[in-house]
Every structure is written in structure tokens, then in C-alpha cells.
Design an enzyme around this catalytic site. Structure first.
Site, mmCIF file in Angstrom:
data_model
loop_
_atom_site.group_PDB
_atom_site.id
_atom_site.type_symbol
_atom_site.label_atom_id
_atom_site.label_comp_id
_atom_site.label_asym_id
_atom_site.label_seq_id
_atom_site.Cartn_x
_atom_site.Cartn_y
_atom_site.Cartn_z
ATOM 1 C CE1 TYR A 153 -3.496 2.709 1.354
ATOM 2 C CE2 TYR A 153 -1.777 3.212 2.959
ATOM 3 C CZ TYR A 153 -2.969 3.538 2.345
ATOM 4 O OH TYR A 153 -3.645 4.681 2.709
ATOM 5 C CE LYS A 157 -3.343 5.639 -0.604
ATOM 6 N NZ LYS A 157 -4.453 6.366 -1.263
#
Length: 266
Positions: A153, A157
Site C-alpha cells: 500500500y 501511495k
């Protein structure tokens, strides 16, 4: 769908979640909100709340990771009016560590947190260019700025933050501004559910934060509104942390200092 209006349209993805709903409410005074989310029931509830307040909003229950769904989304959003703003807020984390990560986890994290945002931009690219003063705000994460867990993740990002800068550089000549907001721990319902299981969860999180208060969804929404406002007219290509100081450093880290042999004290 709501009737067409003279208000410009702001497309807000992940609009059923706490942060997305707060962004929609913050922007609804100025824009018609094209609210996008896969969770149709929660999305309709969020949109219904805006409509009850007399605000213009339409629920668009589409899957951002599906190419056909994106095409349908673009057509539906365009029917509401001229699109001037894109808020890429949709996101979620699946793998907690590299050891736990699978190929499927990685594909899911990158697909939703990075690819969907870029594909969504490409779907509205012509609309945003034609606007002449459009804005894109990508909701990244403090995880994209440092190592705080959820590496797949976090990598997605970090990629989204870089993509934001690329958008700013390549599309500035069209009057388009692109910025990112990087929240830290936000007091969303997901965190409040954790609090019901562990009443000390927020106190435990706060030990890592220099400023001893955690953001609410409205704080993220207000940062987005600022980046869209005339006050930010020359701000583009930046990532604005709304993280109570976490990305600056943490008071919970060990305070150690090893003096080098040649240190003379000056």
C-alpha cells in the site's frame, strides 16, 4: 440522476467512506458532487445526506479497477455538467507486511491505490484540459512518505505522490494544478471500531505523533478545499501532510546520539 446544473462538477472517488463523504460535503457548496464508490448502499446514504441539505450530488456506484466501469463512470459524470475537479480518494490496504503479501495482495493494493487514480485521470483528461483551470487532488498517505507498515500500500501511495508531481509538470501548461494530501491516522469509523476492541488504540497511536491530536475526516476535507481555492492558485505539484507532525519526526523514536571520536564540541 440529479438534473443538470450550472455548477461545475467535482468527481470524488471513495465517496462512501468517512474522508470521501467529508470531502463531498466540504465541496458541495461550490460544486455538483459526482460521488463514486463500489459500496452502493453506503454511497447512497452519503449522497442522500447531501441532498437532504439541498446540495447537488449524484451517486455513481462504479468499480474504478474495471475498464468498462470507468467508461460508464465518465459518461455519467459528464451528464452532470462541466468537470473541473477530480479528487482521487479511493484506496485501501490489504497486505500488512512483505512476509504476508501475496501476488494477489500486491496487485490489489497497486490496482486500487495507484492504477485506478491514474486511469481515472485519463478518463477525464480531456474534460480537465478543456476547463482551463482544473484541479486534481490525490489523497495519498503518510505511508507514501515514510515506512510505517503496509509496504505494498505504501509503495502504491508513494507512486501516487510521484504521479501527482508528474501531472503538475506535464499539464500545468493547460492551467491544471495537481496536488496531493497525505493523511496520517484519521479518526474514521474503521479506527473507532478498533477502539471498541481496544479502548487505548488512539492513545497508543498518539505516542508517535508530535502534535497530540489526530485529524478528523473534516480536517482532510478542509485541506482539499484549500488546495482547490484561489488562495492556492500557484500551488501545484506538492504533497501536503495532514498528519499531526508524524512525517516531521516522532517523539516515540529512541533518542540516542553516538559522539564521533573527532567531535570537538563546536
Amino acid at each position: 440522476m440529479t438534473e443538470q446544473t450550472s455548477k461545475p462538477v467535482a468527481v470524488v472517488t471513495g465517496a462512501a467512506g468517512d474522508i470521501g463523504a467529508a470531502i463531498g460535503e466540504q465541496l458541495a457548496e461550490t460544486y455538483t458532487i459526482a460521488a463514486v464508490d463500489m459500496d452502493q448502499d453506503s454511497l447512497e446514504k452519503a449522497v442522500g445526506s447531501l441532498q437532504e441539505k439541498g446540495m447537488k450530488a449524484t451517486a455513481l456506484p462504479f468499480d474504478l479497477t474495471n475498464a468498462d466501469s470507468l467508461c460508464e463512470l465518465a459518461a455519467s459524470a459528464r451528464s452532470l455538467g462541466p468537470i473541473e475537479v477530480l479528487i482521487n480518494n479511493a484506496g485501501a490496504a490489504s497486505a500488512r507486511s512483505l512476509h504476508q503479501m501475496t501476488r494477489e495482495n500486491l496487485a490489489k493494493d497497486v490496482g486500487l491505490n495507484l492504477e485506478a487514480a491514474l486511469n481515472c485521470f485519463k478518463m477525464f483528461e480531456d474534460d480537465l484540459i478543456a476547463c482551463g483551470h482544473a484541479s486534481v487532488v490525490n489523497i495519498a498517505s503518510v505511508n507514501g512518505l515514510g515506512t510505517y507498515g503496509h509496504p505494498a500500500y505504501s509503495a502504491a501511495k508513494a507512486g501516487l505522490i510521484h504521479a501527482t508531481k508528474a501531472l503538475a509538470v506535464e499539464y500545468g501548461k493547460y492551467g491544471l494544478r495537481a496536488n496531493a494530501v497525505a493523511p496520517g491516522t484519521v479518526k474514521t469509523q474503521a479506527w473507532k471500531l478498533r477502539q471498541s476492541e481496544n479502548p487505548q488504540v488512539f492513545e497508543e497511536a498518539l505516542r508517535w505523533y508530535p502534535f497530540k491530536a489526530l485529524p478528523e475526516p473534516a480536517d482532510i476535507a478542509q485541506a482539499v478545499a484549500f488546495l482547490l481555492s484561489p488562495a492556492a492558485r500557484c500551488i501545484t505539484g506538492v504533497c501536503l501532510p495532514v498528519d499531526s507532525g508524524l512525517s516531521a519526526g516522532s517523539p516515540a523514536l529512541p533518542r540516542t546520539f553516538t559522539q564521533s571520536p573527532d567531535f570537538d564540541g563546536t
